[in-house]
Design a protein around this motif. Structure first.
Motif, PDB file in Angstrom:
ATOM      1  N   ASP A  43       0.711  -1.295   0.093  1.00  0.00           N
ATOM      2  CA  ASP A  43      -0.023   0.061  -0.035  1.00  0.00           C
ATOM      3  C   ASP A  43       1.021   1.022  -0.081  1.00  0.00           C
ATOM      4  O   ASP A  43       2.192   1.189   0.330  1.00  0.00           O
ATOM      5  CB  ASP A  43      -0.917  -0.120   1.305  1.00  0.00           C
ATOM      6  CG  ASP A  43      -2.094   0.730   0.912  1.00  0.00           C
ATOM      7  OD1 ASP A  43      -3.185   0.353   0.489  1.00  0.00           O
ATOM      8  OD2 ASP A  43      -2.189   1.903   1.581  1.00  0.00           O
ATOM      9  N   VAL A  44       0.250   2.333  -0.342  1.00  0.00           N
ATOM     10  CA  VAL A  44       0.966   3.604  -0.298  1.00  0.00           C
ATOM     11  C   VAL A  44       0.920   4.625   1.040  1.00  0.00           C
ATOM     12  O   VAL A  44       1.755   5.303   1.039  1.00  0.00           O
ATOM     13  CB  VAL A  44       0.546   4.387  -1.226  1.00  0.00           C
ATOM     14  CG1 VAL A  44       0.870   3.839  -2.650  1.00  0.00           C
ATOM     15  CG2 VAL A  44      -0.914   4.658  -1.460  1.00  0.00           C
ATOM     16  N   ASP A  45       0.007   3.925   1.895  1.00  0.00           N
ATOM     17  CA  ASP A  45      -0.241   4.775   3.001  1.00  0.00           C
ATOM     18  C   ASP A  45       0.105   3.811   4.402  1.00  0.00           C
ATOM     19  O   ASP A  45      -0.484   2.822   4.631  1.00  0.00           O
ATOM     20  CB  ASP A  45      -1.810   5.126   3.284  1.00  0.00           C
ATOM     21  CG  ASP A  45      -1.977   6.145   4.255  1.00  0.00           C
ATOM     22  OD1 ASP A  45      -1.202   6.128   5.295  1.00  0.00           O
ATOM     23  OD2 ASP A  45      -3.055   6.587   4.294  1.00  0.00           O
ATOM     24  N   ASN A  46       1.151   4.232   5.136  1.00  0.00           N
ATOM     25  CA  ASN A  46       1.649   3.464   6.169  1.00  0.00           C
ATOM     26  C   ASN A  46       0.605   3.429   7.671  1.00  0.00           C
ATOM     27  O   ASN A  46       0.748   2.681   8.330  1.00  0.00           O
ATOM     28  CB  ASN A  46       3.204   3.882   6.594  1.00  0.00           C
ATOM     29  CG  ASN A  46       3.992   2.758   7.589  1.00  0.00           C
ATOM     30  OD1 ASN A  46       3.575   1.671   7.333  1.00  0.00           O
ATOM     31  ND2 ASN A  46       4.354   3.518   8.375  1.00  0.00           N
ATOM     32  N   GLU A  47      -0.058   4.522   7.355  1.00  0.00           N
ATOM     33  CA  GLU A  47      -0.760   4.967   8.735  1.00  0.00           C
ATOM     34  C   GLU A  47      -2.542   4.722   8.348  1.00  0.00           C
ATOM     35  O   GLU A  47      -2.918   5.166   9.572  1.00  0.00           O
ATOM     36  CB  GLU A  47      -0.540   6.487   9.120  1.00  0.00           C
ATOM     37  CG  GLU A  47       0.949   6.698   9.365  1.00  0.00           C
ATOM     38  CD  GLU A  47       1.346   5.824  10.560  1.00  0.00           C
ATOM     39  OE1 GLU A  47       0.764   5.428  11.379  1.00  0.00           O
ATOM     40  OE2 GLU A  47       2.737   5.590  10.286  1.00  0.00           O
ATOM     41  N   SER A  48      -3.024   4.160   7.570  1.00  0.00           N
ATOM     42  CA  SER A  48      -4.251   4.029   7.224  1.00  0.00           C
ATOM     43  C   SER A  48      -4.986   2.974   8.187  1.00  0.00           C
ATOM     44  O   SER A  48      -4.411   2.299   8.716  1.00  0.00           O
ATOM     45  CB  SER A  48      -4.778   3.714   5.990  1.00  0.00           C
ATOM     46  OG  SER A  48      -4.314   2.419   5.579  1.00  0.00           O
ATOM     47  N   ASP A  49      -6.179   3.516   8.489  1.00  0.00           N
ATOM     48  CA  ASP A  49      -6.901   2.498   9.542  1.00  0.00           C
ATOM     49  C   ASP A  49      -6.943   0.912   8.966  1.00  0.00           C
ATOM     50  O   ASP A  49      -6.889   0.034   9.693  1.00  0.00           O
ATOM     51  CB  ASP A  49      -8.549   2.858   9.980  1.00  0.00           C
ATOM     52  CG  ASP A  49      -8.240   4.299  10.632  1.00  0.00           C
ATOM     53  OD1 ASP A  49      -7.251   4.486  11.189  1.00  0.00           O
ATOM     54  OD2 ASP A  49      -9.331   4.916  10.606  1.00  0.00           O
ATOM     55  N   THR A  50      -7.141   1.014   7.678  1.00  0.00           N
ATOM     56  CA  THR A  50      -7.355  -0.317   7.114  1.00  0.00           C
ATOM     57  C   THR A  50      -6.108  -1.217   6.971  1.00  0.00           C
ATOM     58  O   THR A  50      -5.957  -2.324   7.363  1.00  0.00           O
ATOM     59  CB  THR A  50      -8.022  -0.427   5.652  1.00  0.00           C
ATOM     60  OG1 THR A  50      -7.044   0.750   4.834  1.00  0.00           O
ATOM     61  CG2 THR A  50      -9.303   0.004   5.982  1.00  0.00           C
ATOM     62  N   VAL A  51      -4.838  -0.310   6.740  1.00  0.00           N
ATOM     63  CA  VAL A  51      -3.672  -0.995   6.838  1.00  0.00           C
ATOM     64  C   VAL A  51      -3.284  -1.385   8.263  1.00  0.00           C
ATOM     65  O   VAL A  51      -2.817  -2.454   8.491  1.00  0.00           O
ATOM     66  CB  VAL A  51      -2.447  -0.366   6.321  1.00  0.00           C
ATOM     67  CG1 VAL A  51      -1.193  -0.772   6.885  1.00  0.00           C
ATOM     68  CG2 VAL A  51      -2.543   0.040   4.880  1.00  0.00           C
ATOM     69  N   ASN A  52      -3.662  -0.551   9.532  1.00  0.00           N
ATOM     70  CA  ASN A  52      -3.362  -1.111  10.888  1.00  0.00           C
ATOM     71  C   ASN A  52      -4.204  -2.480  10.936  1.00  0.00           C
ATOM     72  O   ASN A  52      -3.890  -3.248  11.791  1.00  0.00           O
ATOM     73  CB  ASN A  52      -3.777   0.045  11.624  1.00  0.00           C
ATOM     74  CG  ASN A  52      -2.593   1.048  11.479  1.00  0.00           C
ATOM     75  OD1 ASN A  52      -1.440   0.908  11.235  1.00  0.00           O
ATOM     76  ND2 ASN A  52      -3.011   2.350  11.758  1.00  0.00           N
ATOM     77  N   ARG A  53      -5.435  -2.277  10.565  1.00  0.00           N
ATOM     78  CA  ARG A  53      -6.375  -3.460  10.819  1.00  0.00           C
ATOM     79  C   ARG A  53      -5.995  -4.805  10.279  1.00  0.00           C
ATOM     80  O   ARG A  53      -5.785  -5.820  10.885  1.00  0.00           O
ATOM     81  CB  ARG A  53      -7.764  -3.377  10.079  1.00  0.00           C
ATOM     82  CG  ARG A  53      -8.577  -4.384  10.035  1.00  0.00           C
ATOM     83  CD  ARG A  53      -9.206  -4.662  11.400  1.00  0.00           C
ATOM     84  NE  ARG A  53     -10.172  -5.890  11.169  1.00  0.00           N
ATOM     85  CZ  ARG A  53     -11.047  -6.305  12.303  1.00  0.00           C
ATOM     86  NH1 ARG A  53     -10.812  -5.842  13.301  1.00  0.00           N
ATOM     87  NH2 ARG A  53     -11.611  -7.341  11.932  1.00  0.00           N
ATOM     88  N   ILE A  54      -5.549  -4.564   8.908  1.00  0.00           N
ATOM     89  CA  ILE A  54      -4.879  -6.115   8.370  1.00  0.00           C
ATOM     90  C   ILE A  54      -3.611  -6.447   8.969  1.00  0.00           C
ATOM     91  O   ILE A  54      -3.422  -7.730   9.311  1.00  0.00           O
ATOM     92  CB  ILE A  54      -5.159  -5.917   6.880  1.00  0.00           C
ATOM     93  CG1 ILE A  54      -4.859  -7.283   6.293  1.00  0.00           C
ATOM     94  CG2 ILE A  54      -3.663  -5.117   6.174  1.00  0.00           C
ATOM     95  CD1 ILE A  54      -6.424  -7.992   6.251  1.00  0.00           C
TER      96      ILE A  54
END
Length: 462
Positions: A43-54
């Motif tokens: 992903d391009v975003d290290n801090e998104s809620d969805t990235v943190n979730r997965i």
């Protein structure tokens, strides 16, 4: 509809997601992970809620797109936003690894669930899917869920259940929903949108008719919406209607607004008392969303008591009248509304509440939508007391239509056009007064402006 991919998905054990943090990607990854697949992504975003979730589920997410990220994947999933020259997509094709666009994967995943409820419509899909989810997670039905926005109740855009029940959004844009063959479909409404693809409302109705003919058992349709009723003409599935009209199967009666500006009503099912509802989310349009949710949850097996409790406790989805702060009696909120019908609905809902003034901070999205609906945008934005505009967010388009936000601003008396979120935040915080509501609206990145205003107003008054 492409079913040839189903066997590929069945055989693939290691799956890489390009853009795994996307709202439509994360829940699919989570569901496949629950089936025992080995998932990783980028992903391009290290801090998104969805990235943190997965990541919290043990999935490796690499930031940035590089050929080596696909690793030993046997299948690569990408979103429609991924360009053809994406290095990971190119690497997969060079190595002969099967690749699939997210909507095709969604269709294949849904076919694994005999009882899939697909929520469609031009407006209200995320809210209605979230309402249904709020009802069903408080039962023993244990559904899998795919939502287009984050639902705070479950802390995610979806969940992996253990039953044969799935609830998902079915988006009409570029006919994405034609990949889904649901057991039950919900049609909330049909309006003129995405005309750069469909060309006319008649073509949109035809597309919804195709979707309806792919539905196996039941279609829950807005009985007060002529376009929706036209879309289900001649289909074989059972038709169940909802609305305020007495002829509908699920009807809202004794509609009243309480002291907080929220709607309360009773639901009748085929003329008989079914349940009572006291919504916590504002807006007359949410009466229809609640009726559709009640009909869908009833079909899934929820009791009237469970439906009433779920609708009464539903507090909204992320970016759907999402209140960021109330500081110095100034409320700052954000909403995904980006079509004139949606803007009108949320602005009228806000005016029903007890604010002294309502500010509309609007980010137009795409040149084609702005051009197609210029006069309608100008009309509905005047419902607000104060209007602030951003430049048009181009998204997937280039500026070849000669359209700009100044043309919209000139049609709205007293409206202000500012070039940056920083300038907007400074202007609003300087001029907002206690008792005001400041509402950012749009499906782009205008939510960042709401966050910025929240930071600035807290710094000013706290």
């Amino acid at each position: 509809m492409d079913t040839s991919f189903d066997k590929v998905l069945e055989q693939a054990e290691k799956i890489h997601f390009i853009g795994i943090g996307g709202s439509g990607m994360c829940p699919l990854a989570e569901i496949l992970l629950s089936e025992g697949k080995k998932i990783h992504g980028s992903d391009v975003d290290n801090e998104s809620d969805t990235v943190n979730r997965i990541r919290s589920l043990g999935v490796e997410v690499l930031i940035g797109h590089r050929p080596e990220n696909i690793g030993d994947a046997e299948l690569v999933v990408y979103t429609a936003a991924v360009q053809k020259d994406n290095p990971e997509l190119l690497a997969a094709k060079e190595r002969g690894i099967p690749t699939v666009e997210r909507s095709i994967l969604l269709g294949a995943v849904c076919r694994r669930y005999p009882r899939t409820i697909a929520v469609s419509g031009t407006h209200g899909k995320t809210t209605t899917t979230s309402m249904i989810t709020t009802i069903l997670v408080n039962t023993d039905l244990d559904p899998s869920i795919i939502i287009g926005g984050k639902l705070p109740l479950i802390g995610s855009n979806g969940r992996a259940g253990k039953s044969d029940l799935m609830v998902c959004e079915a988006c009409e844009f570029v006919d994405t929903f034609l990949q889904i063959t649901p057991d039950c479909a919900v049609i909330l409404n049909i309006d003129a949108d995405h005309l750069e693809y469909f060309g006319s409302v008649e073509n949109i109705i035809k597309s919804f008719n195709k979707f309806s003919n792919q539905t196996g058992r039941r279609i829950i349709v807005n009985g007060d919406d002529a376009n929706s009723l036209k879309a289900v003409e001649g289909v074989n599935a059972e038709i169940v209607t909802f609305g305020i009209n007495n002829d509908c199967d699920f009807v809202a009666k004794d509609i009243r607004i309480n002291d907080e500006g929220h709607w309360e009503f009773n639901i009748l099912k085929q003329g008989n008392e079914f349940c009572s509802v006291a919504l916590r989310v504002p807006g007359h349009h949410n009466i229809y969303n609640a009726l559709a949710s009640a009909a869908a949850a009833d079909y899934a097996g929820a009791t009237p008591e469970q439906i009433s409790y779920g609708l009464d406790t539903f507090a909204g989805a992320k970016r759907r009248y999402d209140v960021h702060t109330v500081t110095n009696n100034i409320t700052i909120a954000d909403d995904y509304a980006h079509h004139p019908t949606e803007l009108e609905a949320i602005l009228r809902a806000c005016k029903e509440q007890h604010f002294d003034r309502v500010w509309a901070v609007f980010q137009p999205f795409t040149y084609t939508r702005t051009k197609d609906h210029m006069d309608e945008f100008a009309q509905v934005l005047q419902i607000a007391d104060k209007v602030v505009l951003t430049e048009i967010m181009a998204a997937r388009e280039i500026d070849d239509l000669g359209v700009n936000s100044e043309q919209l601003r000139s049609r709205i008396p007293g409206a202000v056009l500012l070039e940056s979120f920083e300038a907007i935040a400074d202007y609003v915080i300087e001029n907002a007064q206690p008792g005001d509501l400041v509402l950012t609206m749009g499906c782009g990145d205008i939510y960042k402006c709401a966050k910025l205003m929240t930071e600035k107003i807290k710094a000013k008054y706290n």
